[in-house]
Write a protein that holds these residues in place. Structure first.
Motif, short mmCIF file in Angstrom:
data_model
loop_
_atom_site.label_atom_id
_atom_site.label_comp_id
_atom_site.label_asym_id
_atom_site.label_seq_id
_atom_site.Cartn_x
_atom_site.Cartn_y
_atom_site.Cartn_z
N PRO A 174 0.86 -1.11 0.31
CA PRO A 174 0.20 -0.08 -0.09
C PRO A 174 0.87 1.13 -0.02
N MET A 175 0.19 2.52 -0.49
CA MET A 175 0.91 3.70 -0.48
C MET A 175 0.07 4.68 0.08
N GLY A 176 0.13 5.13 1.30
CA GLY A 176 -0.66 6.14 1.83
C GLY A 176 -1.95 5.83 2.14
N VAL A 177 -2.61 6.66 2.89
CA VAL A 177 -4.27 6.35 3.33
C VAL A 177 -5.04 7.38 2.56
N LYS A 178 -6.23 7.15 2.12
CA LYS A 178 -6.92 8.10 1.40
C LYS A 178 -8.17 8.59 2.40
N PHE A 179 -8.10 9.94 2.66
CA PHE A 179 -9.14 10.69 3.14
C PHE A 179 -10.21 11.41 2.45
N SER A 180 -11.43 11.66 2.84
CA SER A 180 -12.17 12.41 1.93
C SER A 180 -13.36 13.27 2.77
N GLY A 184 -18.57 14.18 -0.17
CA GLY A 184 -19.01 12.45 -0.36
C GLY A 184 -19.41 11.89 0.79
N PRO A 185 -18.80 11.96 1.95
CA PRO A 185 -19.32 11.16 3.03
C PRO A 185 -20.57 11.86 3.64
N LYS A 186 -20.87 13.28 3.79
CA LYS A 186 -22.00 13.67 4.25
C LYS A 186 -23.09 13.25 3.48
N ASP A 187 -23.05 13.24 2.16
CA ASP A 187 -24.26 12.79 1.46
C ASP A 187 -24.42 11.10 1.54
N THR A 188 -23.47 10.23 1.85
CA THR A 188 -23.49 9.09 1.81
C THR A 188 -24.18 8.54 3.26
N TYR A 189 -23.59 9.14 4.31
CA TYR A 189 -24.01 8.75 5.68
C TYR A 189 -25.12 9.58 6.29
N GLY A 190 -25.27 10.91 5.68
CA GLY A 190 -26.16 11.75 5.83
C GLY A 190 -27.59 11.19 5.54
N GLY A 251 4.86 9.08 10.79
CA GLY A 251 5.34 9.85 9.51
C GLY A 251 5.97 8.73 8.52
N LYS A 252 5.71 7.54 8.60
CA LYS A 252 6.00 6.43 7.61
C LYS A 252 5.27 6.50 6.56
N SER A 253 4.00 7.15 6.47
CA SER A 253 3.12 7.02 5.28
C SER A 253 2.50 8.38 5.16
N THR A 254 1.91 8.54 3.91
CA THR A 254 1.30 9.77 3.73
C THR A 254 -0.34 9.73 3.65
N ALA A 255 -0.77 10.78 4.13
CA ALA A 255 -2.39 11.05 4.48
C ALA A 255 -2.78 11.90 3.24
N PHE A 256 -3.64 11.01 2.12
CA PHE A 256 -4.05 12.09 0.92
C PHE A 256 -5.39 12.30 1.13
N PHE A 257 -5.69 13.62 1.27
CA PHE A 257 -7.09 14.29 1.97
C PHE A 257 -7.72 14.98 0.34
#
Lengths: 425, 417
Positions: A174-180, A184-190, A251-257
């Motif tokens: 894997p390469m990093g973690v994807k956030f949003s 997107g999330p508001k509509d899905t869970y709202g 700090g070993k991985s990247t957060a993608f927002f």
């Protein structure tokens, strides 16, 4: 069915072999291992352009680049006179290969807003038709990631557009973690009246997960310390969700927002400051309004919404000038194209970069934004993103200046092997 | 009161955006010279001039002299085309994928619906300035269609992107009858049509009903001759609308992408002798390009310009159709692709080999002909409406900027640079 005699069997066998050879010949061209691309206008990206340059490729690796490259005996020669030779293009943040058609996607595990444990490569189909289509526009690699429906979507990967298995395709996974953050999330869970129904709910989901990952990390560290000291200690169990988040805290991985509106971009940076994350912003439609804030934190941006397709409320204030303004403020800018139709579609990445140029980005930075810059952002610049000795021989040959609308991709090599060649009319 | 104020200010805003100059400006003569002029119907004029007067093109040619009192516009080195026409648009109807006003989803057959009753004249959130943005990239006229949620969606309108109210914008209404093949949302409700054959049946039944309605009207007319007290049949808005199709007064525009749906559209066209049948999208139309050419069926290509064959090789849809002799239009399907990207839609086809003049025709004269407005728009000829775009260079080049846009002889957009 009539029985065939032996000579007929041999004949049919030979015919099948021959037809297989004829149809597949182009795939194996270059299997001798040595290929020389001669006399092209080489855009190395990492250094100066070389007019009338050649590239020596051995065993899938670039060995020499320059005007005085000798053609070894038996080498396959690709004449690139009058052509522009670029490193293969890198598509950033896409879900290519993870679904058939536009409706059946596998990139959003919407059973929970936090699915950090998901790995996008488990959704990758190496035989997805979109993978070949991508190569037609010169794309040789892609950063694939979970979509924008979950606050924490899961783990991304960098892959090549070649290979029969996800493992063979992966450059880094894997390469990093994807956030949003945002709609997107508001509509899905709202819609389900579940957390998060608001933007503050989204921030809470991230904050809670990172706090818990910190506790998990502390337990792991305490165990390791005890073990190192020779003390008796019970090993804490692995937690697949907390593990990738703990790597972010270390700090070993990247957060993608992925975020578009000013408030969501600011939330991503607030979380970045709070948890000392190594962050990259994706989408960032209103990034131009916060260029100084982004630049001061040294956060790279993958600019992605160009407004060609339908707009959402959160992308209504996007601007073609976004990439140009960010770059001028000193932000490292990559460009992605993943709209369904037209000049912004996946298969037209160079034209999407051309739109950024129309909006004020200089051409050199625009070409870098679809090659070396994303390779650096994803930590794979040692292998791809520029034409340099020692790097993978992933190359796209264009009929002319790559960002001009009349230039088309004529040939694409991955690991020194031709994977696409345009047919003569 | 507050609501009225809001409405008034929106209208005022709309007229500011779409109508920046006073009406008397239209009477003023404008002389544009020095540009390469793509007339579309009369070839290309190098270093040509256009004289605009009373909202029309008064003169066009290579050797015109400027009349006294005319406003001079030096367009040396620039390129002029007719105002661009988007043949298939849902502009002003709300965001695609959101709550749109273009599908009256209460019944699969709604020919009585009139698209002009649903259009917001500046565009709606999340793209509230979509009309202005379209003009700023050279789009001067659109054909606004009902959506494809119904089998028979309703009546389309040709709108010029100037005016302030929809009624002022209308160039032609009704322009065509919009239909759509393929599966619909009614199946999920267990209502007709559940299947593709159900879709075809809805069209067939509507045509038969219209014929019955026509018969009853004819019968009444005949009876009236001998009986002054004869009672006319009750007005039926649905059948009245379909009567225009039956009488070949309205062109028919059918949404279809898959080859089976395309074949059904053509079959219905043959069966009921549809007037000027055009297909929207036609992603797989290249498979029967020769058949479409022979039958004179027009294909409105887009928003997908590039498709792939069974071996994943690239197919330039517009080019394959043109090569086979099919007349094409090119569309955005706004806002599936935003309205202002119309010229880039055409550029995508040019990029892969379509002749640029054919691409230009597909966004100017061909759509004008399709809706029978070629006497007013679609080319640069003396006597036609002065709708034109001044580009900084090649109109299809991504980097080319639009310098100036005229609609009805009035400057509606000017690039500050």
């Amino acid at each position: 069915m009539k029985k065939l005699n032996n000579s007929k069997k041999v004949f049919i066998f030979c015919s099948i072999l021959l037809s297989l050879f004829l149809t597949q010949a182009w795939i194996f061209a270059g299997d001798s291992g040595t290929v020389v691309i001669t006399n092209g206008y080489i855009v190395t990206v990492s250094g100066q352009d070389i007019d009338g340059g050649s590239i020596l490729i051995e065993d899938g690796i670039i060995r020499e680049v320059g005007r005085d490259v000798q053609v070894p005996e038996g080498a396959e020669v690709i004449d690139a006179s009058g052509k522009w030779v670029l490193p293969g293009l890198l598509q950033s943040s896409t879900d290519i290969g993870t679904g058939e058609g536009y409706t059946d996607r596998n990139s959003d595990e919407t059973s929970s807003p936090n699915t950090a444990e998901m790995q996008i490569t488990d959704a990758l189909n190496p035989f997805d038709k979109d993978i070949k289509k991508a190569t037609i526009s010169g794309i040789t690699s892609a950063m694939i990631s979970p979509g924008r429906r979950n606050v924490i979507g899961g783990q991304a990967a960098v892959i090549k557009m070649r290979g029969k298995t996800a493992e063979a395709m992966a450059i880094k996974s894997p390469m990093g973690v994807k956030f949003s953050l945002g709609e997107g999330p508001k509509d899905t869970y709202g819609a389900k009246k579940q957390l998060p129904t608001t933007r503050m709910g989204e921030a809470y989901v991230v904050r809670k997960a990172l706090v818990e990952a910190g506790e998990y990390l502390a337990k792991q560290k305490a165990y390791e310390k005890k073990k190192a000291a020779g003390e008796e200690a019970e090993a804490p169990g692995r937690n697949l969700s907390k593990e990738p988040l703990a790597a972010l805290l270390e700090g070993k991985s990247t957060a993608f927002f992925e975020c578009y509106r000013v408030d969501d971009i600011m939330t991503a940076m607030r979380l970045t400051d709070e948890f000392k994350l190594k962050t990259v912003l994706i989408g960032c439609a209103e990034g131009y309004k916060l260029a100084d804030e982004i630049a001061s934190r040294n956060i790279p941006v993958i600019v992605g919404a160009f407004g060609i397709g339908p707009r959402r409320m959160e992308t209504q204030h996007l601007s073609l000038e976004n990439a140009g303004i960010l770059a001028k403020a000193g932000v490292k800018v990559a460009i992605k194209s993943d709209e369904v139709y037209g000049v912004g579609s996946l298969s037209e990445l160079p034209l999407t970069a051309a739109l950024a140029v129309k909006g004020g980005l200089d051409k050199v930075t625009a070409v870098r934004a679809i090659t070396l810059t994303p390779a650096e952002i994803f930590g794979v610049a040692d292998r791809i993103g520029s034409i340099e000795p020692g790097k993978d021989a992933d190359i796209a040959i264009f009929s002319g200046e790559p960002l001009h609308y009349m230039s088309v991709v004529e040939r694409v090599l991955i690991d020194g092997k031709t994977v696409f060649e345009s047919r003569e009319e | 009161m507050r609501k009225i104020f809001k409405t008034v200010s929106i209208l005022a805003l709309a007229s500011c955006l779409l109508h920046p100059l006073a009406a008397e400006e239209a009477a003023k003569a404008v002389f544009i010279h020095g540009a390469t002029i793509h007339t579309v119907t009369g070839g290309t004029i190098e270093s040509g001039a256009i004289l605009i007067r009373d909202g029309k093109i008064a003169e066009i040619g290579a050797d015109l002299s400027m009349p006294e009192g005319a406003e001079e516009l030096d367009a040396t080195g620039m390129v002029i085309t007719p105002g661009l026409i988007d043949s298939h648009s849902h502009l002003g109807l709300g965001p695609s994928g959101g709550t749109t006003d273009d599908n009256e989803g209460s019944n699969p057959s709604t020919p009585q619906m009139r698209i002009i009753d649903s259009i917001h004249p500046t565009g709606m959130a999340p793209h509230e300035n979509s009309f202005r943005d379209a003009v700023s990239q050279g789009v001067t006229t659109i054909i606004a269609h009902p959506g494809s949620g119904n089998v028979i969606g309703g009546q389309s309108a040709v709108l010029k992107l100037t005016g302030g109210s929809v009624d002022d914008m209308v160039l032609k209404f009704p322009a065509d009858m919009k239909m759509a093949m393929g599966k619909k949302g009614y199946g999920a409700k267990g209502q007709l049509p559940v299947t593709r054959m159900g879709v075809a049946y809805v069209v067939r039944q509507a045509m038969v009903d219209a014929q019955d309605y026509k018969n009853s009207l004819d019968k009444y007319e005949k009876k009236k001759e001998s009986d002054p007290d004869a009672v006319p049949p009750k007005r039926d808005l649905k059948n009245e609308a379909m009567l225009m199709v039956l009488n070949r007064e309205l062109p028919v525009h059918i949404h279809c992408s898959r080859i089976d749906d395309i074949l059904t559209a053509v079959r219905l066209g043959d069966e009921f002798d549809f007037f000027k049948l055009s297909l929207a999208h036609g992603d797989e139309a290249w498979k029967i390009a020769d058949v479409l050419a022979e039958k004179g069926v027009i294909v409105v290509v887009g928003p997908r310009m590039i498709v792939y064959d069974d071996n994943d090789n690239l197919v330039n849809l517009a080019k394959v159709l043109v090569d086979a002799g099919v007349e094409i239009n090119i569309m955005t399907d706004a806002d599936v692709v935003q309205q202002e990207y119309l010229r880039y839609q055409a550029a995508t086809s040019v990029r892969y080999g379509l002749d640029p003049q054919e691409a230009l025709k597909a966004i100017t004269i061909n759509p004008a002909k399709l809706i029978g407005a070629e006497d007013r728009i679609g080319s640069l000829e003396a006597g036609k409406d002065a709708d034109l775009v001044i580009f900084g260079g090649d109109p299809f080049d991504i980097q080319t900027k639009v310098c100036r846009v005229f609609i009805n002889g009035i400057s509606v957009f000017e690039n500050e640079q």
